[in-house]
Design an enzyme around this catalytic site. Sequence first.
Site, PDB file in Angstrom:
ATOM      1  N   GLU A  95       0.830  -1.206   0.000  1.00  0.00           N
ATOM      2  CA  GLU A  95       0.000   0.000   0.000  1.00  0.00           C
ATOM      3  C   GLU A  95       0.866   1.258   0.000  1.00  0.00           C
ATOM      4  OE1 GLU A  95      -3.128  -0.168  -0.369  1.00  0.00           O
ATOM      5  OE2 GLU A  95      -3.776  -2.104   0.398  1.00  0.00           O
ATOM      6  N   TYR A 103       0.819   6.440  -7.628  1.00  0.00           N
ATOM      7  CA  TYR A 103       0.051   7.651  -7.895  1.00  0.00           C
ATOM      8  C   TYR A 103       0.977   8.851  -8.041  1.00  0.00           C
ATOM      9  CZ  TYR A 103      -3.701   4.642  -6.143  1.00  0.00           C
ATOM     10  OH  TYR A 103      -4.575   3.602  -5.947  1.00  0.00           O
ATOM     11  N   GLU A 194      -5.607  -5.134  -4.454  1.00  0.00           N
ATOM     12  CA  GLU A 194      -6.680  -4.886  -3.491  1.00  0.00           C
ATOM     13  C   GLU A 194      -7.671  -6.046  -3.441  1.00  0.00           C
ATOM     14  OE1 GLU A 194      -5.876  -2.715  -1.692  1.00  0.00           O
ATOM     15  OE2 GLU A 194      -5.164  -0.906  -2.678  1.00  0.00           O
ATOM     16  N   HIS A 197      -6.184  -8.523  -1.137  1.00  0.00           N
ATOM     17  CA  HIS A 197      -6.130  -7.963   0.215  1.00  0.00           C
ATOM     18  C   HIS A 197      -7.489  -8.098   0.888  1.00  0.00           C
ATOM     19  CE1 HIS A 197      -2.521  -5.062  -0.737  1.00  0.00           C
ATOM     20  NE2 HIS A 197      -2.287  -6.320  -1.087  1.00  0.00           N
TER      21      HIS A 197
END
Length: 315
Positions: A95, A103, A194, A197
């Site tokens: 993360e 990003y 994700e 996760h």
Amino acid sequence: MAYTAGNWSVKDDDYSEMFILQNLKQFWLPEEVALASDILTWEELSKEEQKVYMRVLGGLTLLDTLQGNDGMSQIAQHIESHQQKAVLTFMGGMENAVHARSYSNIFLTLASQAEIDGVFEWLERNGRLQKKAEMIDEFYSNISDKKSLYKAMVASVALESFLFYSGFFYPLYLAGQGKLRASGNIIQLIIRDESIHGTYVGLLARKLADDLGEDMSDFVFGLFDELLENEIAYTREIYDDIGLTLEVVDFVKYNANKALNNLGFENRYEHDKVSPIVLNGLNVGQDSHDFFSEKSSTYKKATVEAISDDDFIFE
């Protein structure tokens, strides 16, 4: 007290080893995705479209930072299994060190430093975004027993399987039209992370709920309803000016149901079909990407497969 060691020769459960291997198998680096090809289509977007794109990435950066700094680490701290801790801490590292950095790579490719600074100032002022982070972090910060640990796991699943998706929508929407496809490919890779996760923490939560022997549905549904109300308001703030709010809300509700499925619950929210353009955005860029140079005669280059609709089907 004697310190103990993680003994991977004996399995702590039926799935943690599989999940750590899958995490390692799909490890990737943002530097290996070339973004320069997006500059031309970026310049063709309107100022309003560029603002929306920057802000959704800023919101995603905040949530990934929260999950990396606090979410996974706080949950891992209160779990006894060394193997489960290993999976959670690896995912927390992804993360922070991969997703949030990805990003920033997009920002640095497409925008000036002043524009980037403006986005980070905006996310600190945005009440709906701050409320979303605060609601989730409240559960991370107050783990004291198994019941509060379960609640933190539910919040984590909500974040990763549900709350990220208002931000994921627009990059996928543009990629589905052939715009900013390299940046869209990064979003695909993040979504793939994700997905596992949310699935993994959901499994831990379901096992913990069984151990508690309590019906936690009222808590789960109450939290999800409150999060969804805030998320719809946040979506309106972001997307009203470019006319995509209703489509984003459908996507958010679709993924809220997936988050509930991860936790062992049935679908709760009715919605129209997910935008076919967004689904196309999930499937563009079918090329494989090499993520490691050869380091020795026995080291093979790893590849990352493109995400598919099957990644959104949870048993």
